[in-house]
Design an enzyme around this catalytic site. Structure first.
Site, mmCIF file in Angstrom:
data_model
loop_
_atom_site.group_PDB
_atom_site.id
_atom_site.type_symbol
_atom_site.label_atom_id
_atom_site.label_comp_id
_atom_site.label_asym_id
_atom_site.label_seq_id
_atom_site.Cartn_x
_atom_site.Cartn_y
_atom_site.Cartn_z
ATOM 1 N N LYS A 1 0.826 -1.203 0.000
ATOM 2 C CA LYS A 1 0.000 0.000 0.000
ATOM 3 C C LYS A 1 0.861 1.255 0.000
ATOM 4 O O LYS A 1 2.032 1.224 -0.367
ATOM 5 C CB LYS A 1 -0.956 -0.031 1.193
ATOM 6 C CG LYS A 1 -1.916 -1.225 1.161
ATOM 7 C CD LYS A 1 -2.854 -1.226 -0.024
ATOM 8 C CE LYS A 1 -3.976 -0.233 0.111
ATOM 9 N NZ LYS A 1 -4.958 -0.326 -0.995
ATOM 10 N N HIS B 1 -1.813 3.540 -6.942
ATOM 11 C CA HIS B 1 -3.067 4.291 -7.094
ATOM 12 C C HIS B 1 -2.778 5.712 -7.597
ATOM 13 O O HIS B 1 -3.224 6.694 -7.017
ATOM 14 C CB HIS B 1 -3.834 4.328 -5.774
ATOM 15 C CG HIS B 1 -4.132 2.966 -5.220
ATOM 16 N ND1 HIS B 1 -4.946 2.066 -5.881
ATOM 17 C CD2 HIS B 1 -3.722 2.346 -4.090
ATOM 18 C CE1 HIS B 1 -5.024 0.940 -5.171
ATOM 19 N NE2 HIS B 1 -4.287 1.078 -4.095
#
Length: 351
Positions: free
Chosen positions: A76, A94
């Protein structure tokens, strides 16, 4: 040159997963890869198992001082510092769909001469992702939606095993009379959601591309529970709009957005502006009749051992073949493309 992988600690306190499990770490070491593993108090696998597999040990968060040729691997988000990222990082960035903070992250790589090798864009020759957590994201999303709809979801959420979770889902399944809809049912996440509903005693309605081309919103709103497992790659008309939530015939009571594309123009459920989390997994969107939202962006971490083991097994062949061509070359090309789209000057970086 020998590949040096550096498995970093995840700064998010609810992230229990790892992209490389100890059994696959052993295969990497046996294959000639140098693997350094950071100490991590929350990783589901203890550091001692990695050391037994032949890995080196490093302090938590020490990756910023790793040798420049080390490839940093994680899952992440990265911490806010250092401001310049000189390494190649394998993780879920992302950052390619104009998400909040995306430009800032890419500029950090450009400033340091590093590169983002985004796991979401690690694909084979036909454009299919080679490693993903999708099945477990869908499974957990549907499971939490079922438990919330039955009034049995408790917070804060805690990691568990599939056996324990399935036992909870089966309890009361005989008395369940709710209807469920999975959108994106043919994909990894969708298949996971369908499996969880079946474990809970519910056969869901399954929609995919054919059903969403000409969306029947009244039919959508006629289900009790909805799980969205669609990851859009281009702007599409939203599946639900604010005005739909106030439709008199709305039966929908529980909505789980597995994709969590909040802030992106590709979001198919632009009904909320922030995700939910383990401490507060549910957000009430409407009071009368009630409509509850679950939008947790690291769902598979609630089944950290199972999801990590599956992901690591899929990623292992790619790590053993790490180099400038193939899937990693495509990954690097996508990074350069993202920088160009934002007008970011990027030094030439190779794998």
């Amino acid at each position: 040159m020998t590949l040096h992988l550096w498995l970093r600690h995840e700064p998010r306190t609810t992230e229990r997963r790892t992209p490389v499990v100890p059994a696959d770490a052993r295969r990497l070491v046996d294959g000639g890869v140098t693997l350094t593993v950071e100490e991590s108090p929350q990783r589901i696998f203890p550091l001692e198992e990695y050391e037994a597999a032949g890995c080196r040990r490093a302090p938590t968060g020490s990756w910023a001082g790793a040798p420049r040729d080390a490839v940093i691997i994680g899952l992440k988000e990265l911490p806010d510092s250092p401001g310049e990222l000189m390494h190649r990082h394998i993780c879920f960035g992302h950052a390619y769909k104009r998400q909040p903070g995306a430009a800032g992250l890419l500029r950090r790589f450009a400033a340091g001469g590093g590169a983002l090798l985004d796991l979401e864009y690690l694909v084979d020759d036909e454009g299919r992702r080679v490693a993903a957590f999708g099945f477990w994201a869908g499974y957990l999303g549907a499971a939490l939606a079922v438990l919330q709809h039955r009034g049995r979801l408790t917070a804060p959420l805690v990691p568990t095993t599939k056996e324990e979770l399935d036992a909870v889902l089966r309890h009361g399944a005989r008395d369940a009379r709710s209807t469920a809809l999975v959108i994106g049912a043919l994909g990894r996440s969708g298949r996971g959601a369908v499996a969880a509903f079946r474990t809970a005693g519910t056969e869901p309605t399954r929609w995919d591309l054919a059903e969403t081309r000409d969306l029947d919103r009244p039919a959508l709103l006629g289900h009790d529970v909805l799980v969205n497992a669609v990851l859009a790659t281009a702007p599409v008309p939203p599946f639900l709009r604010e005005e739909d939530l106030d439709a008199p015939a709305r039966r929908l009571r529980t909505l789980c957005d597995v994709t969590c594309d909040v802030g992106s123009p590709f979001n198919v459920l632009p009904l909320y502006d922030r995700t939910t989390d383990w401490a507060e997994p549910v957000r009430r969107l409407r009071e009368e009749p009630p409509l509850d939202l679950i939008a947790i962006d690291n769902l598979p971490s609630l089944l950290p051992r199972e999801s990590s083991t599956d992901f690591s097994a899929a990623l292992l062949p790619q790590l053993l073949a790490f180099g400038p061509g193939g899937a990693w070359g495509r990954c690097l090309d996508r990074y350069h493309q993202a920088c160009r789209e934002l007008g970011i000057e990027q030094r030439e970086t190779g794998t």
